[in-house]
Design a protein around this motif. Structure first.
Motif, PDB file in Angstrom:
ATOM      1  N   PRO A  15      77.998  26.824 -20.807  1.00  0.00           N
ATOM      2  CA  PRO A  15      77.860  25.372 -20.992  1.00  0.00           C
ATOM      3  C   PRO A  15      77.552  24.988 -22.439  1.00  0.00           C
ATOM      4  CG  PRO A  15      75.958  26.272 -19.810  1.00  0.00           C
ATOM      5  CD  PRO A  15      76.956  27.380 -19.934  1.00  0.00           C
ATOM      6  N   THR A  16      76.887  25.882 -23.169  1.00  0.00           N
ATOM      7  CA  THR A  16      76.526  25.535 -24.548  1.00  0.00           C
ATOM      8  C   THR A  16      77.760  25.585 -25.450  1.00  0.00           C
ATOM      9  OG1 THR A  16      74.371  26.516 -24.071  1.00  0.00           O
ATOM     10  CG2 THR A  16      74.827  25.975 -26.357  1.00  0.00           C
ATOM     11  N   VAL A  17      78.631  26.556 -25.205  1.00  0.00           N
ATOM     12  CA  VAL A  17      79.895  26.609 -25.958  1.00  0.00           C
ATOM     13  C   VAL A  17      80.724  25.361 -25.646  1.00  0.00           C
ATOM     14  CG1 VAL A  17      82.105  27.822 -26.212  1.00  0.00           C
ATOM     15  CG2 VAL A  17      79.966  29.127 -26.140  1.00  0.00           C
ATOM     16  N   SER A  18      80.807  25.017 -24.364  1.00  0.00           N
ATOM     17  CA  SER A  18      81.598  23.833 -23.981  1.00  0.00           C
ATOM     18  C   SER A  18      81.047  22.569 -24.629  1.00  0.00           C
ATOM     19  CB  SER A  18      81.609  23.668 -22.457  1.00  0.00           C
ATOM     20  OG  SER A  18      82.145  24.827 -21.862  1.00  0.00           O
ATOM     21  N   GLU A  19      79.719  22.487 -24.681  1.00  0.00           N
ATOM     22  CA  GLU A  19      79.094  21.299 -25.297  1.00  0.00           C
ATOM     23  C   GLU A  19      79.424  21.228 -26.792  1.00  0.00           C
ATOM     24  OE1 GLU A  19      74.850  21.211 -24.636  1.00  0.00           O
ATOM     25  OE2 GLU A  19      74.585  19.517 -26.016  1.00  0.00           O
ATOM     26  N   VAL A  33      73.328  30.095 -21.279  1.00  0.00           N
ATOM     27  CA  VAL A  33      74.596  30.762 -21.580  1.00  0.00           C
ATOM     28  C   VAL A  33      75.309  31.221 -20.309  1.00  0.00           C
ATOM     29  CG1 VAL A  33      73.795  31.524 -23.857  1.00  0.00           C
ATOM     30  CG2 VAL A  33      73.513  33.029 -21.865  1.00  0.00           C
ATOM     31  N   GLY A  34      76.589  31.528 -20.466  1.00  0.00           N
ATOM     32  CA  GLY A  34      77.402  32.071 -19.375  1.00  0.00           C
ATOM     33  C   GLY A  34      78.543  32.852 -19.999  1.00  0.00           C
ATOM     34  N   ALA A  83      78.500  33.508 -25.767  1.00  0.00           N
ATOM     35  CA  ALA A  83      78.524  32.979 -27.132  1.00  0.00           C
ATOM     36  C   ALA A  83      77.674  31.721 -27.286  1.00  0.00           C
ATOM     37  CB  ALA A  83      79.965  32.694 -27.541  1.00  0.00           C
ATOM     38  N   GLY A  84      77.110  31.257 -26.174  1.00  0.00           N
ATOM     39  CA  GLY A  84      76.231  30.085 -26.240  1.00  0.00           C
ATOM     40  C   GLY A  84      75.047  30.283 -27.171  1.00  0.00           C
TER      41      GLY A  84
END
Ligand code: PLP
Length: 340
Positions: free
Chosen positions: A37-41, A28-29, A234-235
């Protein structure tokens, strides 16, 4: 002990073990800085699935609809939609409060708008009627009983809408995809913007996704912040959302088969509803009954919990946290129901 068979909504679903595992190990970030990165993915995955340029992760389905309406309309505009649409009846007047729009209501008794009604409402602008900024459609249509709309039906509506933007409330778009055998991208092809819920039949704990052009998503990101919906790490939630998209869609057909079993019993036991069980194509059984509130209350006393959609309409929703035994029991309770 009376069982608690929860047919109120598919929002009651619990995250799966795979989701809990993914949450625990999510990278997460700070998404406020665009660094999760998980939200972006997750956003990229949804954009790909629905065939749009970009997507945005938001806390709820209501917020996804509200952002779309804010970006695609101006105060005083008309937004056309079905009279029983979620944006009209189940968002507590949010579109009036947030966007100061006026809804133009079209008949949607059977879940799919008629293209002739859409064309007539748009044509009326020439006769001093309110400017139409946007058309909202719902797939599946909740109030009508989870009615799926095919891409051919959407084509007719979109042709009638001409250059008016279309927002698709696809809270249950994946149910529609499973029921029609069409891809989510095909079902969303004519929509300018589309949203889907991760937290209903797909069992993720929180969140919806909103997709559209890159320019739309840039504006949507601003509106999300204004509405207080920008989240930080939010990841953890997005990780569960990725599991939902990857592994929870195909099993929706089990929910659909079970809803159809309930629908058959409802039609038999409550013929006064004039309910045609063949209309139940996804995971929602919604039917008219003059004593809907009492009916749902009395069924609850017997362990079968449904929801009241209006004083004369009741609903049962199937989902992943039910098993065959629950459905057997619910069918039996319905079949043997007699009024207190
Ligand atoms: C058709 C439809 N749209 C939007 C929503 C709103 O979703 P949420 O509960 O995540 O705000 C719902 C859920 O209740 C729904 O059924």
């Amino acid at each position: 002990v009376t069982e608690f068979i929860d047919l109120r909504s598919d929002t009651v679903t619990q995250p799966t073990e795979a989701m809990r595992e993914a949450i625990a190990h999510a990278v997460v970030g700070d998404d406020g800085w665009g660094e999760d990165p998980t939200v972006s993915e997750l956003e990229a995955a949804y954009a790909r699935i629905v065939g749009k340029e970009a997507a945005l992760f938001v806390p709820s389905g209501v917020m996804a609809n509200q952002i779309a309406i804010r970006v695609l309309s101006s105060p005083g505009d008309q937004v056309l939609t079905g009279e029983h649409g979620h944006v009209v009846g189940f968002e507590l007047g949010a579109s009036a409060r947030n966007s100061a729009i006026q809804f133009g209501l079209l008949p949607d008794e059977f879940g799919v708008l008629r293209s002739s009604d859409v064309a007539a409402a748009i044509d009326a602008q020439r006769d001093h009627h309110l400017h139409v900024a946007l058309l909202c459609v719902e797939n599946t249509h909740m109030f009508a009983g989870g009615v799926p709309m095919t891409s051919a039906q959407f084509d007719d509506i979109a042709d009638a809408a001409g250059d008016v933007a279309i927002h698709l409330d696809g809270a249950r778009l994946f149910n529609a995809a499973v029921a029609t055998g069409e891809t989510p991208a095909a079902l969303a092809a004519r929509a300018s913007t589309v949203m889907s819920a991760l937290s209903k039949g797909l069992c993720a704990p929180v969140g919806s996704l909103l997709a559209g052009s890159s320019g739309f998503i840039d504006s949507a990101r601003v509106e999300r912040k204004r509405l207080g919906g920008a989240m930080r790490q939010a990841g953890f939630l997005a990780a569960a959302g990725l599991v939902a998209l990857e592994s929870m869609i195909e099993r929706l057909r089990i929910d659909h088969d079970r809803a159809r079993r309930l629908a058959d019993v409802v039609a038999l036991r409550f013929p006064e509803s004039n309910f045609d069980p063949a209309r139940c194509r996804t995971n929602i059984v919604a039917f008219d009954h003059s004593r809907a509130r009492e009916l749902i209350a009395q069924l609850s006393e017997r362990g079968v919990h449904g929801a009241v959609l209006s004083p004369s309409r009741a609903r049962f929703v199937t989902h992943a946290n039910l098993n065959d035994h629950d459905i057997d029991t619910a069918c039996q309770v319905l079949r043997e129901f007699s009024w207190n």
